[in-house]
Write an enzyme that holds these catalytic residues in place. Structure first.
Site, PDB file in Angstrom:
ATOM      1  CD  GLN A  36      -2.761  -1.188   2.484  1.00  0.00           C
ATOM      2  OE1 GLN A  36      -2.145  -1.433   3.523  1.00  0.00           O
ATOM      3  NE2 GLN A  36      -4.079  -1.010   2.448  1.00  0.00           N
ATOM      4  CB  SER A  83      36.187   9.221  17.345  1.00  0.00           C
ATOM      5  OG  SER A  83      37.480   9.614  17.763  1.00  0.00           O
ATOM      6  CE  LYS A 119      30.648   3.022  19.466  1.00  0.00           C
ATOM      7  NZ  LYS A 119      30.647   2.347  18.153  1.00  0.00           N
TER       8      LYS A 119
END
Length: 684
Positions: A36, A83, A119
Site C-alpha cells: 500500500q 570520535s 551504540k
C-alpha cells in the site's frame, strides 16, 4: 485531472506518506502494508511527472532516487565530528563517571545526570537543514571534512526531508525559518534487510556484515540503487542553541518531535548503579537477539551547559565515553609469522592464520604487536591460538592453546637484522619495539612512507596502491614522495599492468593532490608522532612551511597538543638532509606549502573568553553571534558560572542576566558587543 485537483492530491499524498514513514520508523506502529505504501508513492511520482512544476525538494518522491553522482565533493563540518573515547572495561566506566563528576562545578556534583543510549553499529553522518529543509548530508570522513552524499541520504525514509512531526503533534518547521541546524546520527541496516540484500548477490560479492553493506551503499553513484537498499537513520545529536533546551535528553525528545528516529531506548542515569544496570540489561538483550547490530553503550553528560565547561581534547569530548561490549573471540592455527617494517622503521610481527570467521568478517592475519609480546605469549609456528577483535582492523592474538601444541615446536627466533635491507636492528632503552635504523636506505620504509603520503587523510592520491608503490620504489623511479610529481604516463607504463589510460589517470591524480590543504601536506610528510590533529594545530600556529622549519623546540612546545616529545621530533625532521631534499621537490612541483589566505578579524578581543547570550538580539541570530565570538578566539557557553567572562543581553533577557550580576560577571548590551567585534580585515 486539472492542476488544481493535482495540487490537492499531491499535498494529500505527501502528508499521508510522511505520516506513514513516521509511524513506521519513529513510532514502530505501521498502519499499512509495504504494498500500500509503494502504491501511494508510485501515484505521487506519476502526478509530479505529469505536473513537474509542482515537484519540490522535500517531496517523498525524492526518496526514489535515480540520479547518477560521478563524485562526492569534500565538505567542511561546522564543528569537528569527534570520535568518542571507548573502553571494554566496566571498571573504566566507573573511573570515567568519577572523573567527570570531579570536574563539575561544586553545586552539580551531588546530582550528576548521564544519558545512556545504544551504540548502533553503523556509519556516522551529518545532516544540515536550512529553513527546515534538508540541504546537505555528509559522511564523518576524518572528523573535520567528509563527503557530500546528499542525493543518497535523501533516499533514506527515516530522514525527514522537511522538519516537523507528520502526526501534527510536534514542532513545526516555522521554528527553524531563517536558521540552519545540524543533526548527527548513524545510518545502519537491520539484520533482516541485510540478509535480503545479500541473498540477491553472488557468493563472491556478498557483504561481510551490515556495517560494511551500509558504508558501501552510501557511496554508490546510483541513488536509485541506494533507494532499493533499505537503511535507517538514527539521530543522536542536535545542534540547538535554544536557551530552554539545556539537556541532552530534551534534545532527543525534540528530535522525535521533529520527525527523527532516536532509537527510543535512552535512559537518564543518576547514579553509577543506574549506568551499570542499563549496560547489563542490554548485554543480555543483545545475546537473545536484536533486529539490528549494536556494539556498545554510549554515556553522555546530560547537562549541555556543563558539557561546554568540560570541553574536549583534540580527539574526543571529555563528557562522553563509549562502553564497547566484550570482544568476540575465535580459535585458529598460525601458518607463519612474518616481520613487517613500518614507515618509521618499527618491526611488527604479524601472524598469518588459517582463515576463520570473526565479528562478521573472515580473518587471515593477526597482529602480535611487538617482539616482547611474542616472547610473553610464547607463540610458535602451527600453534592453535585464540584471537580477539576489539574494534581493531587487524585482530590480535591473546593466548595460545598449549594442549594443542605439536611436539617439538621451537620458539620464534627474534631477527637480528631488518628483513628488508639487512641492517642490524636496534632497541632503544625503555621501548618494546625493535627498529631498523636505516631510514634512508631501507626499501620497506620508503614504500611505507610513500603509501602513507598517498593515503586518504594525507594527499589522497587515488590509484596509488601498494602494488604500484612496490614497483616504483623497486625500479628506482621513486626515492621519496617528491619524485611522484616527476612521473609521466610513459614512465608509469613501464610498470606491470599499467596501460595508457590507467597511467594517465594516476598522473592526473598525483597532479590533483598539489592542491591538498597545507595541514594534510604536513601530515603526509610522515613526521614521527604527528597525526592529523597535531598537523592541523601546527598549520594553525605556523601558516607556512618555511616558518615551521625555522621554529625552535621551545616555540613548538607551546603549540596546542604539542609537548616536548613531538616538538623534538618535528624539529629533528626538518634538519634531515633527506627531508630538505624532498620538500624542495614538493616546492618545485607546486604542492601547497602554506595555509590558504583567509580573511581574519583585526582583533582577538574575545580570546580565551567564555561568553553567554541571553534575550533576543536584533542584528544577529544566536548562531551568527556565537560564530563571531569563535572567530575572535572565544567560545560560547550555555550557563552562567564564576568562570563566565561576559554576558551579552538583548531584549527580554532571562535569569542569566540577574545571575551574572550577582556573580560579578561583566554584562554588556548588543551595541557594546558590536563595538567589541571591531572591523574584519585581510591578512594579505
Amino acid at each position: 485531472m486539472d492542476k488544481k485537483q493535482a495540487v490537492a492530491e499531491i499535498i494529500r499524498l505527501r502528508e499521508e506518506i510522511d505520516r506513514h514513514n513516521y509511524r513506521y520508523y519513529v513510532l514502530a506502529r505501521p498502519e499499512i502494508s509495504d504494498f500500500q505504501y509503494d502504491a501511494m508513492l508510485e501515484k505521487l511520482v506519476a502526478l509530479e511527472g505529469e505536473f513537474p512544476e509542482l515537484k519540490t525538494s522535500d517531496s517523498p518522491s525524492q526518496r526514489v532516487g535515480g540520479g547518477i553522482t560521478k563524485e562526492f565533493p569534500t565538505v567542511e563540518h561546522r564543528e569537528p565530528m569527534l570520535s568518542l573515547s571507548n573502553t571494554y572495561s566496566i571498571e573504566e566506566v566507573g573511573e570515567f563517571y568519577h572523573r567527570v563528576v570531579k570536574l563539575l562545578p561544586e553545586e552539580h556534583r551531588d546530582s550528576p545526570e548521564f544519558v545512556a543510549e545504544l551504540k548502533f553499529d553503523g556509519v556516522a553522518v551529518s545532516l544540515l537543514y536550512r529553513d527546515g529543509l534538508l540541504v546537505r548530508g555528509a559522511t564523518r570522513g576524518d572528523g573535520s571534512q567528509g563527503d557530500d552524499i546528499t542525493g543518497n541520504i535523501r533516499t533514506i525514509r527515516s530522514v525527514p526531508l522537511r522538519l516537523g512531526n507528520p502526526s501534527g503533534s510536534g514542532e513545526g518547521v516555522e521554528r527553524y525559518e531563517g536558521r540552519e541546524i545540524e543533526v548527527r546520527g548513524e545510518v545502519f541496516m537491520t539484520k533482516t534487510d541485510f540478509a535480503v540484500l545479500n541473498e540477491g548477490r553472488p557468493e563472491e560479492e556478498r557483504f561481510a556484515n551490515p556495517r560494511n553493506a551500509t558504508a558501501g551503499t552510501l557511496k554508490l553513484q546510483d541513488s536509485g540503487e541506494v533507494s532499493r537498499r533499505k537503511m535507517v537513520f538514527v539521530a543522536y545529536y542536535l545542534k540547538e542553541s535554544s536557551a530552554e533546551i539545556i539537556s541532552h535528553a530534551e534534545r532527543l525528545e525534540l528530535l522525535e518531535r521533529l520527525g527523527f528516529y532516536t532509537g527510543g531506548e535512552h535512559r537518564v542515569c543518576r547514579t553509577l548503579k543506574d549506568i551499570r544496570e542499563y549496560i547489563d540489561g542490554w548485554q543480555k538483550k543483545r545475546l537473545t537477539g536484536l533486529p539490528y547490530e549494536i556494539d556498545g553503550i554510549v554515556l553522555k553528560l546530560n547537562n549541555t551547559a556543563l558539557r561546554d565547561e568540560l570541553g574536549a581534547t583534540s580527539k574526543s569530548p571529555r563528557w562522553a565515553i563509549a562502553y564497547k561490549f566484550p570482544a568476540e573471540r575465535a580459535r585458529t592455527v598460525i601458518r607463519s609469522i612474518v616481520f613487517q617494517v613500518g614507515r618509521l622503521g618499527t618491526i611488527t610481527p604479524v601472524a598469518e592464520l588459517e582463515p576463520v570467521r570473526l565479528a562478521g568478517t573472515t580473518v587471515s592475519r593477526s597482529t602480535l604487536h611487538n617482539l616482547e609480546e611474542v616472547e610473553r605469549l610464547d607463540v610458535r609456528l602451527h600453534d592453535t591460538v585464540v584471537i580477539e577483535k576489539s574494534g581493531e582492523i587487524i585482530p590480535k592474538v591473546i593466548s595460545v592453546v598449549e594442549e594443542k601444541r605439536r611436539p617439538g615446536t621451537l620458539p620464534v627466533v627474534v631477527p637480528e637484522s631488518c628483513p628488508s635491507c639487512g641492517t642490524p636492528l636496534v632497541k632503544p632503552p625503555n621501548e618494546v619495539h625493535y627498529y631498523c635504523p636505516n631510514s634512508e636506505g631501507c626499501p620497506a620504509q620508503t614504500k611505507a612512507r610513500i603509501e602513507h603520503f598517498a593515503s586518504r587523510n594525507a594527499m589522497d592520491i587515488n590509484g596509488l596502491g601498494k602494488a604500484i608503490v612496490e614497483q616504483l620504489v623497486s625500479s628506482g623511479m621513486v626515492v621519496d614522495a617528491g619524485d611522484l610529481y616527476r612521473l609521466t604516463p610513459d614512465l608509469i607504463m613501464r610498470l606491470d599492468r599499467q596501460a595508457e589510460k590507467s597511467a594517465g589517470n594516476l598522473v592526473n591524480a598525483i597532479a590533483k593532490s598539489r592542491n591538498r590543504e597545507y595541514f594534510r601536506v604536513l601530515f603526509a610528510l610522515g613526521i614521527r608522532h604527528v597525526g592529523i590533529a597535531t598537523a592541523r594545530e601546527l598549520a594553525g600556529a605556523y601558516p607556512t612551511l618555511d616558518m615551521l622549519c625555522k621554529a625552535s623546540v621551545e616555540a613548538l612546545s607551546d603549540v596546542t597538543d604539542v609537548g616536548p616529545v613531538i616538538a623534538e621530533s618535528v624539529h629533528a625532521f626538518f634538519r634531515k638532509p633527506s627531508a630538505t631534499a624532498m620538500i624542495e621537490k614538493l616546492r618545485e612541483a607546486g604542492v601547497r606549502l602554506e595555509a590558504e589566505k583567509t580573511k581574519k578579524p583585526v582583533n582577538l578581543n574575545f580570546d580565551g573568553m567564555k561568553v553567554i547570550f541571553t534575550g533576543a538580539l536584533e542584528r544577529y541570530t544566536r548562531d551568527e553571534a556565537a560564530g563571531l565570538v569563535r572567530e575572535r578566539g572565544g567560545k560560547t557557553v550555555a550557563s552562567v558560572s564564576k568562570n563566565t567572562n561576559l554576558v551579552v543581553y538583548g531584549k527580554e533577557p532571562g535569569s542569566k542576566l540577574e545571575k551574572a550580576r550577582k556573580l560579578g560577571v561583566r554584562v554588556i548590551t548588543e551595541s557594546e558587543f558590536e563595538e567589541m567585534l571591531g572591523e574584519v580585515g585581510s591578512n594579505e
